[in-house]
Write a protein that holds these residues in place. Structure first.
Motif, short mmCIF file in Angstrom:
data_model
loop_
_atom_site.label_atom_id
_atom_site.label_comp_id
_atom_site.label_asym_id
_atom_site.label_seq_id
_atom_site.Cartn_x
_atom_site.Cartn_y
_atom_site.Cartn_z
N PHE A 1 0.83 -1.21 0.00
CA PHE A 1 0.00 0.00 0.00
C PHE A 1 0.86 1.26 0.00
O PHE A 1 0.66 2.18 -0.81
CB PHE A 1 -0.92 -0.04 1.22
CG PHE A 1 -1.71 1.21 1.45
CD1 PHE A 1 -2.72 1.58 0.57
CD2 PHE A 1 -1.47 2.00 2.56
CE1 PHE A 1 -3.46 2.73 0.79
CE2 PHE A 1 -2.21 3.15 2.79
CZ PHE A 1 -3.20 3.52 1.90
N ILE A 2 1.84 1.32 0.89
CA ILE A 2 2.73 2.49 0.97
C ILE A 2 3.50 2.68 -0.33
O ILE A 2 3.65 3.80 -0.84
CB ILE A 2 3.71 2.35 2.15
CG1 ILE A 2 2.96 2.46 3.48
CG2 ILE A 2 4.82 3.40 2.09
CD1 ILE A 2 2.34 3.82 3.74
N TYR A 3 3.98 1.57 -0.90
CA TYR A 3 4.73 1.66 -2.15
C TYR A 3 3.86 2.22 -3.27
O TYR A 3 4.30 3.06 -4.06
CB TYR A 3 5.28 0.29 -2.53
CG TYR A 3 5.82 0.24 -3.94
CD1 TYR A 3 6.95 0.98 -4.29
CD2 TYR A 3 5.18 -0.50 -4.93
CE1 TYR A 3 7.43 0.96 -5.60
CE2 TYR A 3 5.66 -0.53 -6.22
CZ TYR A 3 6.77 0.20 -6.55
OH TYR A 3 7.24 0.19 -7.84
N GLY B 1 14.68 1.76 0.50
CA GLY B 1 15.77 2.71 0.67
C GLY B 1 16.17 3.38 -0.63
O GLY B 1 16.31 4.61 -0.70
N ILE B 2 16.33 2.59 -1.69
CA ILE B 2 16.72 3.13 -3.00
C ILE B 2 15.62 4.04 -3.55
O ILE B 2 15.89 5.12 -4.10
CB ILE B 2 17.02 1.98 -3.99
CG1 ILE B 2 18.26 1.21 -3.55
CG2 ILE B 2 17.19 2.52 -5.40
CD1 ILE B 2 18.54 -0.01 -4.39
N PHE B 3 14.36 3.62 -3.41
CA PHE B 3 13.25 4.43 -3.91
C PHE B 3 13.23 5.78 -3.22
O PHE B 3 13.10 6.83 -3.87
CB PHE B 3 11.93 3.69 -3.68
CG PHE B 3 10.74 4.32 -4.36
CD1 PHE B 3 10.25 3.79 -5.53
CD2 PHE B 3 10.11 5.44 -3.83
CE1 PHE B 3 9.16 4.37 -6.19
CE2 PHE B 3 9.03 6.03 -4.46
CZ PHE B 3 8.55 5.49 -5.64
N GLY B 4 13.35 5.79 -1.89
CA GLY B 4 13.32 7.04 -1.14
C GLY B 4 14.43 7.98 -1.53
O GLY B 4 14.22 9.19 -1.71
N ILE C 1 10.92 11.01 2.53
CA ILE C 1 11.09 10.79 3.97
C ILE C 1 10.25 9.61 4.43
O ILE C 1 10.72 8.75 5.19
CB ILE C 1 10.72 12.07 4.75
CG1 ILE C 1 11.75 13.17 4.46
CG2 ILE C 1 10.66 11.78 6.24
CD1 ILE C 1 11.35 14.52 5.04
N MET C 2 8.99 9.54 3.98
CA MET C 2 8.11 8.44 4.38
C MET C 2 8.68 7.09 3.97
O MET C 2 8.72 6.14 4.77
CB MET C 2 6.72 8.63 3.74
CG MET C 2 5.76 7.47 3.98
SD MET C 2 4.20 7.65 3.06
CE MET C 2 4.75 7.36 1.37
N VAL C 3 9.14 6.98 2.74
CA VAL C 3 9.66 5.71 2.24
C VAL C 3 10.94 5.33 2.96
O VAL C 3 11.16 4.15 3.29
CB VAL C 3 9.88 5.80 0.71
CG1 VAL C 3 10.60 4.56 0.19
CG2 VAL C 3 8.55 5.98 -0.01
N LEU C 4 11.80 6.30 3.25
CA LEU C 4 13.04 6.01 3.98
C LEU C 4 12.74 5.58 5.42
O LEU C 4 13.46 4.73 5.98
CB LEU C 4 13.96 7.22 3.97
CG LEU C 4 14.65 7.52 2.64
CD1 LEU C 4 15.48 8.79 2.73
CD2 LEU C 4 15.55 6.35 2.21
#
Length: 414
Positions: free
Chosen positions: A239-241, A305-308, A392-395
């Protein structure tokens, strides 16, 4: 042994079907604004309302996918996969034909609703088929190849849509409430492709496999609530992704136009880079050789991590080469996330894998509805805010996964 030797006629049929459905999603991207404007202006709709309709026509599709995907997944576990795949393709064909002859904005809404309802069967049932036909050690690779097929459809679709709609076919046939002209051609083309899938699915998907010689018995009390409870961490990650990815996609066009001064063609290349990187990397990152080096759980953590990092780096440059590089970076993160999360949901779902994957598709669709809305709202506050908060959210998710022992022990095996 060849890494891809497990692919047979049935799996190839599933991959082709996923590609065609994604093709339908991609074809409408460059055409929808012009198509909607033509219909809306004919009804005396203002320019502000046209923008409103374009946004809602984009969102209504994943909204109905969100509602119906869990139902299709549950039915596929009970009655088998093949019949539902055929129903999904029938709805796909109906959507394309209805868009092709639409003369009112409301017919366009009806077509998108029909498409959302029926195509929501294809993805969860398709991935459930991949789950049926692959061993546990090949599950991630099979799902990655399904993701590659879908991503390639998204890449090719806009090209076909733009090419077929821009060519002057000198067609303008009208009767009653229906009209056929140049804008109709891409959708008729897709309808023909969809019809060709019927004999392919009939021959490629054997009843013995997809009606399941041994139907999975639903355990007493195995409700949606229990499935969601058991798989909640994985569903939440998916969901977050999806929120992060669709927010990036929705904001990129506006951000690139206003801040980076890019034209429509350059923006289109950015989307192509994103889809191509995902398509090419997904099978690679989940190959047996790579999995021996870095497990699926660690790949998910690395992916976030890479996406963020990729999203945040987009805020630091307006140079085209670097923008494409950072888009490729965040897409690489997505390639680590998607096949591994889906594979784990399939494995943990066990005998209700179809329903579990349907619930995942529903949560993904909810993220696809929410992401653009959040992104558009944040843009009104500050141009840089959408990517800053998303990064920031994804990291933060990546950081949590890095230190979470529970995720490692419960969801880390694949």
């Amino acid at each position: 042994m060849n890494e891809f030797s497990f692919i047979d006629k049935s799996l190839a049929t599933v991959f082709i079907t996923l590609f065609v459905v994604a093709l339908g999603f991609g074809v409408i991207l460059p055409v929808l604004p012009f198509f909607t404007e033509r219909l809306a202006l004919g009804e005396g709709v203002s320019s502000d309302q046209i923008t409103f309709h374009i946004g809602f026509l984009t969102s209504v599709y994943p909204f109905f996918q969100m509602l119906f995907a869990p139902l299709w997944g549950r039915w596929s576990d009970r009655v088998g996969r093949k019949s539902l795949m055929l129903m999904g393709i029938a709805g796909f064909v109906a959507m394309q034909l209805l868009i092709g002859v639409a003369t009112s904005i409301w017919l366009l809404y009806l077509a998108r609703i029909i498409g959302g309802i029926f195509t929501s069967a294809i993805i969860p049932v398709g991935y459930a088929l991949i789950s049926d036909l692959t061993s546990a050690d090949k599950r991630s690779l099979g799902i990655a190849l399904g993701g590659t097929s879908y991503s390639l459809g998204v890449v090719v679709g806009p090209f076909i849509g733009g090419l077929l709609s821009q060519r002057d076919w000198h067609w303008n046939l009208e009767w009653g409430h229906f009209l056929i002209n140049g804008y109709s051609i891409p959708f008729f083309f897709l309808a023909i492709i969809g019809l060709l899938l019927f004999p392919l699915i009939n021959k490629g998907l054997q009843n013995g496999v997809f009606l399941l010689a041994e139907k999975p018995k639903r355990s007493r009390g195995a409700t949606w609530y229990q499935i969601v409870r058991d798989l909640f961490p994985l569903l939440f990650l998916s969901f977050i992704y999806q929120i992060a990815l669709t927010l990036f996609e929705a904001v990129f066009s506006i951000f690139s136009k206003n801040e980076l001064q890019y034209n429509a063609v350059t923006i289109g290349y950015g989307f192509m880079v994103c889809a191509l990187v995902m398509a090419l990397l997904q099978p690679l990152v989940v190959s047996t050789r790579i999995k021996k080096i870095i497990s699926g759980r660690k790949q998910i953590t690395l992916g976030f991590g890479i996406f963020g990092v990729g999203v945040l780096l987009l805020l630091l440059t307006d140079q085209l080469l670097y923008v494409f590089l950072f888009i490729g970076l965040l897409a690489a993160g997505g390639a680590f996330i998607t096949p591994n999360v889906t594979s784990l949901i399939s494995l943990k779902g066990e005998k209700v894998a179809g329903e579990a994957l349907g619930i995942q598709k529903s949560t993904d669709s909810l993220g696809q509805v929410i992401g653009p809305i959040i992104g558009s709202w944040l843009l009104t506050l500050n141009t840089f805010l959408p990517y800053l908060l998303t990064g920031i959210m994804v990291l933060l998710v990546a950081g949590y996964l890095l230190i979470s022992k529970k995720f490692m022990t419960v969801y880390g095996s694949d």
